[in-house]
Scaffold this motif. Structure first.
Motif, PDB file in Angstrom:
ATOM      1  N   GLU A 102       3.760   4.364   2.140  1.00 39.89           N
ATOM      2  CA  GLU A 102       3.861   3.857   0.772  1.00 39.89           C
ATOM      3  C   GLU A 102       3.833   2.333   0.799  1.00 39.89           C
ATOM      4  O   GLU A 102       4.707   1.701   1.393  1.00 39.89           O
ATOM      5  CB  GLU A 102       5.155   4.338   0.135  1.00 39.89           C
ATOM      6  N   THR A 103       2.858   1.748   0.161  1.00 35.99           N
ATOM      7  CA  THR A 103       2.748   0.300   0.102  1.00 35.99           C
ATOM      8  C   THR A 103       1.837  -0.096  -1.044  1.00 35.99           C
ATOM      9  O   THR A 103       0.867   0.609  -1.370  1.00 35.99           O
ATOM     10  CB  THR A 103       2.186  -0.277   1.416  1.00 35.99           C
ATOM     11  N   ASP A 104       2.136  -1.243  -1.627  1.00 40.16           N
ATOM     12  CA  ASP A 104       1.290  -1.768  -2.697  1.00 40.16           C
ATOM     13  C   ASP A 104      -0.071  -2.210  -2.153  1.00 40.16           C
ATOM     14  O   ASP A 104      -1.000  -2.454  -2.924  1.00 40.16           O
ATOM     15  CB  ASP A 104       1.995  -2.951  -3.366  1.00 40.16           C
ATOM     16  N   ALA A 105      -0.199  -2.269  -0.819  1.00 37.27           N
ATOM     17  CA  ALA A 105      -1.475  -2.641  -0.207  1.00 37.27           C
ATOM     18  C   ALA A 105      -2.578  -1.645  -0.526  1.00 37.27           C
ATOM     19  O   ALA A 105      -3.771  -1.959  -0.398  1.00 37.27           O
ATOM     20  CB  ALA A 105      -1.316  -2.761   1.311  1.00 37.27           C
ATOM     21  N   VAL A 106      -2.212  -0.447  -0.950  1.00 41.44           N
ATOM     22  CA  VAL A 106      -3.220   0.534  -1.339  1.00 41.44           C
ATOM     23  C   VAL A 106      -4.065  -0.003  -2.490  1.00 41.44           C
ATOM     24  O   VAL A 106      -5.233   0.361  -2.644  1.00 41.44           O
ATOM     25  CB  VAL A 106      -2.554   1.880  -1.699  1.00 41.44           C
ATOM     26  N   ARG A 107      -3.506  -0.918  -3.283  1.00 41.06           N
ATOM     27  CA  ARG A 107      -4.288  -1.543  -4.361  1.00 41.06           C
ATOM     28  C   ARG A 107      -5.464  -2.331  -3.780  1.00 41.06           C
ATOM     29  O   ARG A 107      -6.559  -2.350  -4.358  1.00 41.06           O
ATOM     30  CB  ARG A 107      -3.411  -2.483  -5.190  1.00 41.06           C
ATOM     31  N   PHE A 108      -5.230  -3.005  -2.664  1.00 40.88           N
ATOM     32  CA  PHE A 108      -6.287  -3.757  -1.998  1.00 40.88           C
ATOM     33  C   PHE A 108      -7.410  -2.811  -1.571  1.00 40.88           C
ATOM     34  O   PHE A 108      -8.599  -3.094  -1.767  1.00 40.88           O
ATOM     35  CB  PHE A 108      -5.699  -4.477  -0.784  1.00 40.88           C
ATOM     36  N   ILE A 109      -7.015  -1.671  -0.998  1.00 40.94           N
ATOM     37  CA  ILE A 109      -7.984  -0.657  -0.577  1.00 40.94           C
ATOM     38  C   ILE A 109      -8.739  -0.124  -1.792  1.00 40.94           C
ATOM     39  O   ILE A 109      -9.961   0.038  -1.771  1.00 40.94           O
ATOM     40  CB  ILE A 109      -7.264   0.495   0.144  1.00 40.94           C
ATOM     41  N   ALA A 110      -7.995   0.133  -2.874  1.00 43.48           N
ATOM     42  CA  ALA A 110      -8.601   0.703  -4.078  1.00 43.48           C
ATOM     43  C   ALA A 110      -9.608  -0.248  -4.718  1.00 43.48           C
ATOM     44  O   ALA A 110     -10.680   0.169  -5.179  1.00 43.48           O
ATOM     45  CB  ALA A 110      -7.508   1.064  -5.085  1.00 43.48           C
ATOM     46  N   LYS A 111      -9.280  -1.543  -4.739  1.00 43.34           N
ATOM     47  CA  LYS A 111     -10.195  -2.518  -5.343  1.00 43.34           C
ATOM     48  C   LYS A 111     -11.482  -2.633  -4.525  1.00 43.34           C
ATOM     49  O   LYS A 111     -12.578  -2.708  -5.089  1.00 43.34           O
ATOM     50  CB  LYS A 111      -9.503  -3.876  -5.455  1.00 43.34           C
ATOM     51  N   ALA A 112     -11.336  -2.646  -3.201  1.00 42.97           N
ATOM     52  CA  ALA A 112     -12.524  -2.696  -2.345  1.00 42.97           C
ATOM     53  C   ALA A 112     -13.355  -1.436  -2.515  1.00 42.97           C
ATOM     54  O   ALA A 112     -14.590  -1.486  -2.584  1.00 42.97           O
ATOM     55  CB  ALA A 112     -12.104  -2.871  -0.886  1.00 42.97           C
ATOM     56  N   HIS A 126     -10.519   9.864   0.747  1.00 43.51           N
ATOM     57  CA  HIS A 126      -9.451  10.856   0.886  1.00 43.51           C
ATOM     58  C   HIS A 126      -8.240  10.146   1.484  1.00 43.51           C
ATOM     59  O   HIS A 126      -8.292   9.653   2.618  1.00 43.51           O
ATOM     60  CB  HIS A 126      -9.901  12.005   1.784  1.00 43.51           C
ATOM     61  N   ILE A 127      -7.159  10.079   0.716  1.00 42.85           N
ATOM     62  CA  ILE A 127      -5.949   9.363   1.131  1.00 42.85           C
ATOM     63  C   ILE A 127      -4.872  10.356   1.542  1.00 42.85           C
ATOM     64  O   ILE A 127      -4.543  11.266   0.781  1.00 42.85           O
ATOM     65  CB  ILE A 127      -5.406   8.478  -0.009  1.00 42.85           C
ATOM     66  N   PHE A 146      -9.254   5.541   9.197  1.00 44.31           N
ATOM     67  CA  PHE A 146      -8.488   4.301   9.157  1.00 44.31           C
ATOM     68  C   PHE A 146      -7.028   4.602   8.835  1.00 44.31           C
ATOM     69  O   PHE A 146      -6.717   5.574   8.148  1.00 44.31           O
ATOM     70  CB  PHE A 146      -9.041   3.354   8.076  1.00 44.31           C
ATOM     71  N   GLY A 147      -6.151   3.733   9.330  1.00 40.56           N
ATOM     72  CA  GLY A 147      -4.746   3.858   8.999  1.00 40.56           C
ATOM     73  C   GLY A 147      -4.173   2.508   8.633  1.00 40.56           C
ATOM     74  O   GLY A 147      -4.571   1.478   9.195  1.00 40.56           O
ATOM     75  N   ILE A 148      -3.249   2.493   7.677  1.00 42.64           N
ATOM     76  CA  ILE A 148      -2.524   1.270   7.341  1.00 42.64           C
ATOM     77  C   ILE A 148      -1.170   1.336   8.032  1.00 42.64           C
ATOM     78  O   ILE A 148      -0.405   2.286   7.819  1.00 42.64           O
ATOM     79  CB  ILE A 148      -2.349   1.116   5.825  1.00 42.64           C
ATOM     80  N   ALA A 241      19.143   2.524  -1.868  1.00 49.69           N
ATOM     81  CA  ALA A 241      18.018   2.737  -0.951  1.00 49.69           C
ATOM     82  C   ALA A 241      17.429   1.398  -0.533  1.00 49.69           C
ATOM     83  O   ALA A 241      17.125   0.546  -1.376  1.00 49.69           O
ATOM     84  CB  ALA A 241      16.931   3.589  -1.604  1.00 49.69           C
ATOM     85  N   ILE A 242      17.289   1.217   0.765  1.00 50.88           N
ATOM     86  CA  ILE A 242      16.675   0.001   1.292  1.00 50.88           C
ATOM     87  C   ILE A 242      15.216   0.321   1.605  1.00 50.88           C
ATOM     88  O   ILE A 242      14.911   1.262   2.349  1.00 50.88           O
ATOM     89  CB  ILE A 242      17.411  -0.475   2.557  1.00 50.88           C
ATOM     90  N   GLY A 243      14.307  -0.453   1.022  1.00 49.43           N
ATOM     91  CA  GLY A 243      12.886  -0.179   1.200  1.00 49.43           C
ATOM     92  C   GLY A 243      12.034  -1.357   0.782  1.00 49.43           C
ATOM     93  O   GLY A 243      12.537  -2.479   0.615  1.00 49.43           O
ATOM     94  N   LEU A 244      10.758  -1.106   0.588  1.00 46.62           N
ATOM     95  CA  LEU A 244       9.798  -2.154   0.254  1.00 46.62           C
ATOM     96  C   LEU A 244       9.586  -2.255  -1.254  1.00 46.62           C
ATOM     97  O   LEU A 244       9.738  -1.274  -1.985  1.00 46.62           O
ATOM     98  CB  LEU A 244       8.472  -1.891   0.951  1.00 46.62           C
ATOM     99  N   ASP A 245       9.212  -3.457  -1.692  1.00 46.88           N
ATOM    100  CA  ASP A 245       9.025  -3.694  -3.118  1.00 46.88           C
ATOM    101  C   ASP A 245       7.721  -3.091  -3.636  1.00 46.88           C
ATOM    102  O   ASP A 245       6.850  -2.699  -2.875  1.00 46.88           O
ATOM    103  CB  ASP A 245       9.051  -5.196  -3.415  1.00 46.88           C
ATOM    104  N   LYS A 246       7.614  -2.996  -4.938  1.00 46.44           N
ATOM    105  CA  LYS A 246       6.412  -2.602  -5.678  1.00 46.44           C
ATOM    106  C   LYS A 246       6.007  -1.147  -5.483  1.00 46.44           C
ATOM    107  O   LYS A 246       4.950  -0.739  -5.963  1.00 46.44           O
ATOM    108  CB  LYS A 246       5.226  -3.506  -5.311  1.00 46.44           C
ATOM    109  N   ILE A 247       6.812  -0.366  -4.798  1.00 44.44           N
ATOM    110  CA  ILE A 247       6.481   1.049  -4.611  1.00 44.44           C
ATOM    111  C   ILE A 247       7.004   1.870  -5.786  1.00 44.44           C
ATOM    112  O   ILE A 247       6.311   2.750  -6.303  1.00 44.44           O
ATOM    113  CB  ILE A 247       7.058   1.574  -3.276  1.00 44.44           C
ATOM    114  N   ILE A 248       8.228   1.586  -6.205  1.00 43.04           N
ATOM    115  CA  ILE A 248       8.841   2.290  -7.329  1.00 43.04           C
ATOM    116  C   ILE A 248       8.794   1.397  -8.561  1.00 43.04           C
ATOM    117  O   ILE A 248       9.204   0.233  -8.516  1.00 43.04           O
ATOM    118  CB  ILE A 248      10.298   2.667  -7.012  1.00 43.04           C
TER     119      ILE A 248
END
Length: 298
Positions: A102-112, A126-127, A146-148, A241-248
């Motif tokens: 889970e990461t907001d970086a998927v937006r980068f993949i989606a835009k490309a 296929h994700i 590919f993997g992130i 919960a400790i985690g990364l931003d922009k996911i929720i």
């Protein structure tokens, strides 16, 4: 062991019945039974437990469950290979398989991917979502292209492309929690709080370093694989919960809020692929687009 018979075995495992599997495969029951028995003889292991006359329900032995998992992977890889070969001399069409946490970086993949789709609408994506262990396993088995991944890259195994941004660590909590009034979260703020943390080893290492305490000294009430599930626990008041931003999404009418850690902790990421991997034309175009898009982004 024939691929065709692996397919027969998966049909039996799915239907839990020789009779129903035979119907779905358009085979006679004796023919299917003979094929499965021959596979068991070849492997020297019993794969199925035949049900009693009253139920006839088929269950898998331990060896049968292992074979089921491997057979699904093998047939998936064969199908992927067949598609790539059949499309290799045609217009650029095909499938690109990506594994990610889970990461907001998927937006980068989606835009490309969107920009590439405008030129090559025959490319499909296929994700698969999962933790780092899942992504690495799928990558090593050739089930994704590919993997992130976060953190360091195993350069002996993979080529990589660093993504041009980082995710930020923080705490997901209820809007009405005592710590919601804080602009940032200090380590001591969490020392006596019920915590929900990622079950990944690298995330635990980041947490213990920042907290200046061992996990055994903290009140860990739950661990998670994907932060969305952890967010439901937070919403019900189980803990922080400790985690990364922009996911929720914590905007609007959300009951939750997110506060970053202080001192700040960031997670860099790369998109990786196996060394010496032979790409389909679709995958070649995708990674080429990512490299160009990354340069434009910077």
């Amino acid at each position: 062991m024939e691929l065709r018979v692996l397919g027969y075995f998966l049909a039996v495992a799915r239907e839990q019945s020789i009779v129903r599997a035979a119907k779905s495969l358009h085979l006679s029951q004796p023919t299917l039974s003979t094929q499965i028995k021959a596979m068991e003889d070849e492997l020297g292991k019993q794969l199925l437990v035949r049900g009693t006359k009253g139920t006839r329900k088929i269950t898998l032995t331990e060896e049968g469950m292992i074979l089921r998992k491997r057979a699904e992977e093998i047939l998936s890889l064969v199908q992927k290979t067949e598609r790539e070969i059949s499309l290799s001399d045609q217009t650029i069409v095909g499938d690109v398989y990506i594994g990610t946490g889970e990461t907001d970086a998927v937006r980068f993949i989606a835009k490309a991917a969107k920009e590439l789709y405008e030129v090559y609408p025959g490319i499909h994506y296929h994700i698969s979502s999962g933790n780092a262990e899942f992504v690495n396993e799928q990558l090593d088995k050739g089930l994704i292209d590919f993997g992130i991944v976060f953190g360091n890259v195993e350069h002996a195994k993979y080529h990589s492309l660093e993504l041009p941004f980082k995710d930020v660590w923080g705490v997901l909590m209820r809007q009405d929690s005592p710590l919601a009034a804080n602009e940032v979260i200090q380590p001591e703020d969490l020392w006596d709080k019920p915590l929900i943390i990622s079950n990944q080893d690298d995330s635990k290492a980041t947490l213990t370093e920042w907290m200046k305490k061992e996990l055994s000294e903290l009140e860990i009430v739950a661990t998670y694989n994907l932060l969305f599930n952890a967010s439901l626990m937070v919403e019900e008041g189980l803990g922080y919960a400790i985690g990364l931003d922009k996911i929720i999404n914590t905007s609007g009418n959300s009951k939750l809020c997110f506060r970053t850690l202080s001192p700040k902790r960031e997670a860099g990421m790369h998109i990786v692929w196996k060394k010496y991997q032979v790409f389909s034309k679709a995958s070649e175009k995708f990674i080429e687009k990512l490299k160009n898009y990354r340069e434009e982004f910077q």
